[in-house]
Scaffold this active site. Structure first.
Site, PDB file in Angstrom:
ATOM      1  N   GLU C  76       0.796  -1.223   0.000  1.00 24.69           N
ATOM      2  CA  GLU C  76       0.000   0.000   0.000  1.00 24.69           C
ATOM      3  C   GLU C  76       0.833   1.281   0.000  1.00 24.69           C
ATOM      4  O   GLU C  76       0.344   2.337   0.402  1.00 24.69           O
ATOM      5  CB  GLU C  76      -0.954  -0.022   1.183  1.00 24.69           C
ATOM      6  N   HIS C 165     -11.806  -0.538   5.921  1.00 21.33           N
ATOM      7  CA  HIS C 165     -10.381  -0.720   5.849  1.00 21.33           C
ATOM      8  C   HIS C 165      -9.608   0.123   6.882  1.00 21.33           C
ATOM      9  O   HIS C 165      -8.861  -0.412   7.681  1.00 21.33           O
ATOM     10  CB  HIS C 165      -9.940  -0.380   4.413  1.00 21.33           C
TER      11      HIS C 165
END
Lengths: 248, 248, 248, 248
Positions: C76, C165
């Site tokens: 990420e 998330h």
């Protein structure tokens, strides 16, 4: 079990209840004298449960008065003396202010066993309100009359909630009353969460009865938790041999 | 009690409040100078409560200005100076952002003592909104005018909530204000949980009064908690002899 | 500030965020290269934040690709590269799954600053739903297109929630983004509790602006928290001298 | 992977689950024998998960009976044996009483994956009520018939809730089942909080599928968490080399 072992277990019980957040600076646990049923042991006022040592334990009569001991006793020893007086089968008593039990003492929602480890709460839990018979007090159970009133309200139950204050619990052994006191707040949290989600299913009376019938204080299954909790509380080394076992 | 002992107690109070999650990186506790009522002690800006040492303590006047000290003081010392000015009987003050008190500062629900250990909150708690008289600010009490406005809102109460910020509390001793500050968030949590369950019963005014009348700062019952909290905070060895006792 | 100091601060930031429960096994913090604004530093994939050492830090370009480093980067990293690309004033970025922010990402309730320490959340927080533009994914921001879409949704805000998330936050310094990330979950908890009690009052836009204007990254007031959090995380010894101060 | 490594991992799994509050004095984790699929390993009754050592591990057949071992087995080994029997692809099983999963077992609210780390819960979770086919019991899964009934209710799911008791989970590796068990209570907390705020959006079936397809047990991304959790549990030194890697 001899007297010395009972006192050792009482020290461990104090430490476990502190470490598991059942008691904090206050709250207490006692055990009936193994040889003299009209006596019980409990720590002196100055010792918070986490810090209780063997020498802090005092002996009391069923009138709540210390036996040959000039140290300051806990004010609320009358909770213990009155329950021992009213309930000959009870061998150990806890009084605590465990936070998650408190909402159930100031509302009209009955506390129910909703998880298997909470079954020892039993089928019924009363809320004792000291105001009913004693008016405005400091909420502490400070004399025999108040202790007996609490014990009457408790009846044959395992637990009684005390409005705006905490709970008292009695059981057939120190291990049993510690176990009940550790799982009581957890059961309360689960019930509160479930209530926020809607209708919930508590244990049935039959399930509570089957669990009580199949439980043994000194089984390996029970000892496992006692040893575990003592280890967590830093006093695992004080745990002796499991009664009935050959192995340590 | 001499000045030196008061400063030692102030260090302990800082550590206890940090360890019991009343303060974190911010928040402060002060004590009035035992010999000069127009002065008080409080830690310098750079010292978070958990890390406060004796040398971090600064002396202040009731105008909130440091006495012969060039170190940076806490911005919000005016909370303390204004309460000491308005309330001659108050000997110690806490300001903190304890999380569980915060919802009561941003809603219209009155905070009430609902558990016996919460009785020292008192019968009434106001919410002070800095916006009312000072418009848009950074919410910190940064001058005497704001401090006095807060103290006026607090009136003769033991606690005042500060909207979107925290609370301030005053008491007759350091031990008392620490005790009040430790139990305040617990009381708030129990009230919030009870509100989710329905109608709840707070302590009566009579119960609050009886508890206040039966409380003593240096009783064995109170000292037990002070010693316990200090032990948990790693500074049990700093606790001196209980005033009025012969034993340590 | 030289590069070496920035890397040292990045290690500290990792440890603080882990110890304050903002990140756990996952989540990451990065800092823009102090001398080359088109580069940033972030830990390698194998290092959970609590365990990050100086040698775990990798250098990245604004395309999210490692600079001369064969170690596996975090999937990420595109969250960070896209925010640095879109927001030249942002010097540090956090992405985390802090539990108490998560309910605000899956409901329609806007997260608002309700406590003074939460003011740096800012006046507006969007929720980015990866499904809107990318359909069914594993919810991770795995490429530049997704990172840029997130950055667009964040706009000029300090924080953006990511549905199901976590959140991403950017600020003008490592200390600022750590501070924001520590107080964000607390603010979320207070808002959730207040919502259960009824109508609540958030900070006004004016208050948010005054707080932003009066804040300084390296003030003694801010440094106090940085030092405190580092101490709690066991790396207080790694904290250097406060920029702008003479004392350590 | 050889048998010895599997047993080492099982000790680590016990310690992690205890440290992450998935199990307490009770609850257990098992692993299928890597070389003999009709066997599995699990700790003896006397060892609470936090205290499990290599020597506490016992070998069982799919009938739930110990293989050449006279020590007392866990009563609830039938949960494990029945799941291994019904689900050949399952290599590891956890049974626990994790508190935050319990409300979902006593209400009619379906547990849903609402956060990305909760995706491994899967698209569907049943609640098994032992009362349905066995009437009043002590709620423990104490024989093969009960274990098989639970496994039938679980079907092809990853998790099954057990009314008033806890949950059982199965996965393709120890690491996977530990991971699922750590994130399950977190997911439950987030869902409960979101429900208090209104309507919430769970993961879509497509997202759950994409996440399952992109997951690898021994990826660096997964190993990072295993190493982190082991470190926190004090057994980081027991973690071996990542299968498939050259570096330690």
């Amino acid at each position: 079990m001899i007297g010395l072992e009972a006192l050792n277990e009482l020290v461990i019980a104090n430490r476990i209840l502190a470490n598991e957040n059942v008691v904090d600076a206050y709250g207490h646990v006692s055990v009936r004298h193994p040889g003299k049923p009209e006596r019980f042991f409990m720590a002196q006022m100055l010792a918070a449960p986490e810090m209780v040592e063997r020498d802090d334990l005092m002996e009391f009569g069923l009138d709540g008065e210390p036996v040959n001991d000039v140290r300051t006793p806990s004010i609320e020893r009358f909770i213990h003396s009155a329950i021992y007086e009213a309930r000959p089968e009870v061998q150990a008593v806890v009084h605590a202010h465990a936070e998650d039990t408190l909402p159930f003492g100031i509302t009209s929602v009955p506390l129910r066993p909703v998880i298997h480890s909470g079954s020892f709460i039993g089928t019924h839990v009363s809320v004792w309100d000291i105001e009913d018979n004693f008016g405005d007090t400091n909420l502490l159970v400070s004399n025999t009359a108040q202790g007996r009133d609490l014990a009457r309200c408790m009846g044959a139950d395992n637990v009684v909630l005390m409005r705006g204050h905490g709970f008292a619990a009695g059981a057939r052994s120190l291990i049993d009353v510690v176990r009940l006191s550790v799982y009581l707040p957890r059961n309360a949290r689960v019930q509160l969460a479930a209530m926020q989600m809607g209708k919930f299913k508590p244990l049935s009376d039959g399930e509570i009865a089957v669990r009580a019938a199949s439980y043994k204080t000194y089984s390996e299954q029970t000892w496992r938790a006692w040893q575990y909790w003592a280890n967590r509380a830093g006093c695992g080394h004080m745990v002796g041999k499991r009664p009935g076992s050959d192995a340590k």
